[in-house]
Scaffold this motif. Structure first.
Motif, PDB file in Angstrom:
ATOM      1  N   ARG A  24      71.499  37.165  51.748  1.00 43.83           N
ATOM      2  CA  ARG A  24      72.907  37.300  51.385  1.00 43.83           C
ATOM      3  C   ARG A  24      73.666  37.959  52.535  1.00 43.83           C
ATOM      4  NH1 ARG A  24      73.647  40.892  47.435  1.00 43.83           N
ATOM      5  NH2 ARG A  24      71.547  41.732  47.568  1.00 43.83           N
ATOM      6  N   LEU A  25      74.837  37.446  52.815  1.00 43.94           N
ATOM      7  CA  LEU A  25      75.653  37.977  53.907  1.00 43.94           C
ATOM      8  C   LEU A  25      76.549  39.079  53.351  1.00 43.94           C
ATOM      9  CD1 LEU A  25      76.524  34.594  55.654  1.00 43.94           C
ATOM     10  CD2 LEU A  25      74.684  36.206  56.203  1.00 43.94           C
ATOM     11  N   VAL A  26      75.917  40.220  53.086  1.00 40.21           N
ATOM     12  CA  VAL A  26      76.601  41.365  52.485  1.00 40.21           C
ATOM     13  C   VAL A  26      76.241  42.628  53.262  1.00 40.21           C
ATOM     14  CG1 VAL A  26      76.718  40.344  50.178  1.00 40.21           C
ATOM     15  CG2 VAL A  26      74.705  41.673  50.831  1.00 40.21           C
ATOM     16  N   ILE A  27      77.036  43.675  53.033  1.00 38.98           N
ATOM     17  CA  ILE A  27      76.866  44.926  53.777  1.00 38.98           C
ATOM     18  C   ILE A  27      75.479  45.513  53.557  1.00 38.98           C
ATOM     19  CG2 ILE A  27      77.622  47.331  53.860  1.00 38.98           C
ATOM     20  CD1 ILE A  27      80.488  46.353  53.550  1.00 38.98           C
ATOM     21  N   GLU A  28      74.961  45.429  52.312  1.00 35.83           N
ATOM     22  CA  GLU A  28      73.649  46.006  52.023  1.00 35.83           C
ATOM     23  C   GLU A  28      72.563  45.423  52.926  1.00 35.83           C
ATOM     24  OE1 GLU A  28      75.893  46.191  48.070  1.00 35.83           O
ATOM     25  OE2 GLU A  28      75.753  44.853  49.807  1.00 35.83           O
ATOM     26  N   LYS A  29      72.711  44.167  53.285  1.00 39.39           N
ATOM     27  CA  LYS A  29      71.728  43.502  54.138  1.00 39.39           C
ATOM     28  C   LYS A  29      72.030  43.681  55.622  1.00 39.39           C
ATOM     29  CE  LYS A  29      69.492  41.736  50.639  1.00 39.39           C
ATOM     30  NZ  LYS A  29      68.128  42.188  50.287  1.00 39.39           N
ATOM     31  N   GLY A  30      73.079  44.430  55.947  1.00 38.61           N
ATOM     32  CA  GLY A  30      73.453  44.616  57.346  1.00 38.61           C
ATOM     33  C   GLY A  30      74.055  43.371  57.970  1.00 38.61           C
ATOM     34  N   ALA A  31      74.496  42.433  57.139  1.00 40.05           N
ATOM     35  CA  ALA A  31      74.989  41.158  57.659  1.00 40.05           C
ATOM     36  C   ALA A  31      76.287  41.298  58.441  1.00 40.05           C
ATOM     37  CB  ALA A  31      75.175  40.162  56.512  1.00 40.05           C
ATOM     38  N   ASP A  32      77.064  42.325  58.133  1.00 39.64           N
ATOM     39  CA  ASP A  32      78.321  42.530  58.862  1.00 39.64           C
ATOM     40  C   ASP A  32      78.077  42.851  60.338  1.00 39.64           C
ATOM     41  OD1 ASP A  32      77.206  44.939  57.604  1.00 39.64           O
ATOM     42  OD2 ASP A  32      78.822  45.994  58.633  1.00 39.64           O
ATOM     43  N   LEU A  33      76.863  43.285  60.671  1.00 41.62           N
ATOM     44  CA  LEU A  33      76.510  43.597  62.060  1.00 41.62           C
ATOM     45  C   LEU A  33      76.083  42.362  62.847  1.00 41.62           C
ATOM     46  CD1 LEU A  33      74.316  46.737  61.284  1.00 41.62           C
ATOM     47  CD2 LEU A  33      76.684  46.758  62.079  1.00 41.62           C
ATOM     48  N   LEU A  34      75.754  41.302  62.145  1.00 40.84           N
ATOM     49  CA  LEU A  34      75.162  40.147  62.801  1.00 40.84           C
ATOM     50  C   LEU A  34      76.071  39.464  63.827  1.00 40.84           C
ATOM     51  CD1 LEU A  34      73.192  38.439  59.866  1.00 40.84           C
ATOM     52  CD2 LEU A  34      72.274  39.794  61.759  1.00 40.84           C
ATOM     53  N   PRO A  35      77.346  39.212  63.533  1.00 37.26           N
ATOM     54  CA  PRO A  35      78.162  38.510  64.531  1.00 37.26           C
ATOM     55  C   PRO A  35      78.175  39.207  65.891  1.00 37.26           C
ATOM     56  CG  PRO A  35      79.278  38.486  62.419  1.00 37.26           C
ATOM     57  CD  PRO A  35      78.098  39.397  62.263  1.00 37.26           C
ATOM     58  N   GLN A  36      78.404  40.519  65.904  1.00 39.37           N
ATOM     59  CA  GLN A  36      78.449  41.236  67.181  1.00 39.37           C
ATOM     60  C   GLN A  36      77.063  41.343  67.804  1.00 39.37           C
ATOM     61  OE1 GLN A  36      80.229  45.153  67.012  1.00 39.37           O
ATOM     62  NE2 GLN A  36      79.753  45.609  69.148  1.00 39.37           N
ATOM     63  N   ALA A  37      76.069  41.683  67.000  1.00 43.35           N
ATOM     64  CA  ALA A  37      74.717  41.864  67.545  1.00 43.35           C
ATOM     65  C   ALA A  37      74.163  40.550  68.092  1.00 43.35           C
ATOM     66  CB  ALA A  37      73.795  42.418  66.465  1.00 43.35           C
ATOM     67  N   LEU A  38      74.354  39.462  67.378  1.00 41.87           N
ATOM     68  CA  LEU A  38      73.831  38.179  67.838  1.00 41.87           C
ATOM     69  C   LEU A  38      74.593  37.680  69.057  1.00 41.87           C
ATOM     70  CD1 LEU A  38      73.162  36.403  64.409  1.00 41.87           C
ATOM     71  CD2 LEU A  38      71.537  37.614  65.897  1.00 41.87           C
ATOM     72  N   THR A  39      75.903  37.940  69.097  1.00 39.50           N
ATOM     73  CA  THR A  39      76.681  37.566  70.277  1.00 39.50           C
ATOM     74  C   THR A  39      76.147  38.277  71.518  1.00 39.50           C
ATOM     75  OG1 THR A  39      78.690  37.139  68.985  1.00 39.50           O
ATOM     76  CG2 THR A  39      78.973  37.598  71.331  1.00 39.50           C
ATOM     77  N   GLN A  40      75.919  39.585  71.384  1.00 38.28           N
ATOM     78  CA  GLN A  40      75.411  40.348  72.531  1.00 38.28           C
ATOM     79  C   GLN A  40      74.025  39.854  72.951  1.00 38.28           C
ATOM     80  OE1 GLN A  40      75.613  44.609  72.226  1.00 38.28           O
ATOM     81  NE2 GLN A  40      77.712  44.623  71.458  1.00 38.28           N
ATOM     82  N   SER A  41      73.154  39.604  71.978  1.00 40.52           N
ATOM     83  CA  SER A  41      71.799  39.159  72.308  1.00 40.52           C
ATOM     84  C   SER A  41      71.805  37.778  72.952  1.00 40.52           C
ATOM     85  CB  SER A  41      70.931  39.146  71.047  1.00 40.52           C
ATOM     86  OG  SER A  41      70.683  40.456  70.580  1.00 40.52           O
TER      87      SER A  41
END
Length: 474
Positions: free
Chosen positions: A296-313
């Motif tokens: 699930r793309l929700v805060i509990e799963k840390g999904a809000d961090l994915l766009p920035q983290a994946l972009t950087q990686s």
């Protein structure tokens, strides 16, 4: 020993999250161990129900406030799930396709609980244990003990399992008249924070409560959305039992949803075959390490961090990393992740929604599974990944602490980090890429992961022992 499991979800009848997987597997393993375990759900107008045959075994009506509802108990005819399955059908409330998000959801689940109690009360069925799962059925222990309607059942053992302590199902006293007559001397047991709180009520009234991992049991007294003190004072009633997985459904040797078998003793060839199928489907390079996210793309799963983290990686490891995301949830997060398809067309893909068969193939074909969770009571995704030889990349929280050991530690096999942050995620991806380059080490870890036993056999045994301790004469 007769045990009824009450829940809002059960795979494959109706699934939203991990609760469904647990309720769909635990009773089957308990039956194999000699119990009589059954599952009771609300009726859902979904594919499984439409394609199955049922007998109506009970009919009655009850009051919800001033309105009377007719209801029926449906029993699945063949026990094809490995346990007795009962559905409560109530036109106007329990007759819908979706599990959650209706405006009268509180009324739905109150009606579900009352219909269940009326059924076992008036049909002279007396289970040894009623096992309630999450707040949707949290009023059951209170009503058994403090409503004269159910006096015959008052001494029935109740076990309550917390799958996610962030959700309480709380509602106001304006809905108090939906409940049957109760002993007002004990009405305070319903209350927490000035309202009726089913989760808090269950913790107060059940004979024993369990959390779905030992670490999550500890975390509930630190972070449970306002119930921290309650978990602290009721701590002696708590027990942590790690969830298992259904090794028949999740079988890398015989899974019909994946591209080919994966042999636990020599997994590399099977992993490669599945990775080739997955990469071909999404137009990715099979020679690059593949990091995936499922959930699930929700805060509990840390999904809000994915766009920035994946972009950087993806920028940092340009040409040396593939990423695949399968999930749905917050619309802004969905949009940001979809946008990455345009920025990194050759190395990143997103599938918005949920697809069970695709999930199986991703577990089988990925090299790494990312779980940057802020809250993870147990987590099943990392267990599926381990079963299929995919290295989990996890934040140390809840059940992830109990099931994943960093490969830098003795006997380790995963990648662990401490903070739900962009920096910790990108650092862990760096470690994953370095590990991928060390083929011999990765091969060793795959064999080590796939040799682990996270089946329901051991977890079901712990639940069975718990029931026996609460029913010593049985």
């Amino acid at each position: 020993m007769k045990v009824y499991h009450l829940a809002a979800e059960c795979y494959p009848v109706a699934k939203v999250g991990g609760l469904a997987d647990v309720v769909g597997a635990l009773p089957k393993y308990q039956n194999e161990a000699g119990l009589q375990a059954a599952v009771v759900l609300p009726y859902y107008d979904r594919k499984f129900v439409q394609e199955s045959e049922f007998d109506v075994v009970f009919e009655a009506s009850n009051l919800l406030g001033a309105k009377r509802y007719e209801f029926e108990i449906w029993k699945e005819r063949t026990n094809k799930l490995g346990f007795e399955l009962f559905l409560i059908y109530m036109p106007g409330l329990l007759d819908r396709p979706e599990v959650y998000s209706y405006p009268d959801e509180r009324e739905q689940f109150i009606a579900f609980q009352l219909a269940f109690l009326d059924w076992i009360n008036w049909s002279q069925q007396k289970p040894d244990v009623i096992h309630c799962h999450d707040h949707h059925v949290g009023l059951i222990p209170f009503l058994l003990q403090h409503s004269a309607l159910y006096k015959r059942l008052a001494k029935t053992t109740t076990v309550f399992t917390i799958h996610n302590g962030q959700y309480h199902g709380a509602f106001g006293y304006d809905k108090f008249d939906y409940l049957p007559e109760v002993d007002m001397a004990y009405a305070g047991l319903l209350d927490w924070g000035g309202g009726i709180n089913p989760l808090a009520c269950a913790i107060k009234c059940c004979d024993k409560y369990t959390a779905v991992s030992p670490s999550y049991l500890h975390e509930l007294s630190i972070n449970s959305n306002g119930l921290e003190y309650l978990f602290y004072i009721e701590g002696a009633k708590g027990m942590g039992i790690i969830n298992g997985i259904d090794t028949e459904v999740w079988n890398p040797v015989a899974d019909p949803m994946i591209a080919g078998p994966i042999d636990a003793k020599e997994p590399d060839a099977g992993k490669l075959a599945n990775k080739q199928a997955l990469c071909e489907r999404f137009g990715l390079d099979v020679n690059k390490p593949l990091v995936s996210f499922i959930g699930r793309l929700v805060i509990e799963k840390g999904a809000d961090l994915l766009p920035q983290a994946l972009t950087q990686s993806l920028r940092e490891h340009a040409g040396d990393l593939n990423v695949l995301v399968l999930g749905a949830g917050d619309k802004d997060t969905e949009a940001a992740l979809v946008q990455l398809n345009e920025q990194f067309p050759d190395s990143y893909k997103t599938y918005i929604g949920y697809n069970e068969a695709l999930a199986h193939l991703i577990y089988a074909g990925s090299d790494f599974l990312l779980m940057p969770s802020r809250v993870e009571p147990c987590g099943l995704n990392q267990l599926y990944a381990l079963r299929y030889g995919t290295v989990p990349i996890v934040r140390r929280t809840g059940g992830l602490i109990d099931t994943v050991v960093d490969f830098g530690d003795e006997g380790g096999y995963g990648i662990c980090f401490n903070q739900s942050s962009v920096d910790d995620i990108t650092h862990s991806v760096r470690r994953a890429i370095e590990l991928y380059k060390n083929h011999e080490h990765l091969h060793l870890l795959r064999k080590r992961m796939m040799a682990l036993d996270f089946s329901w056999t051991q977890s079901a045994k712990q639940y069975n022992q718990l029931y026996e301790s609460l029913n010593p004469i049985i």
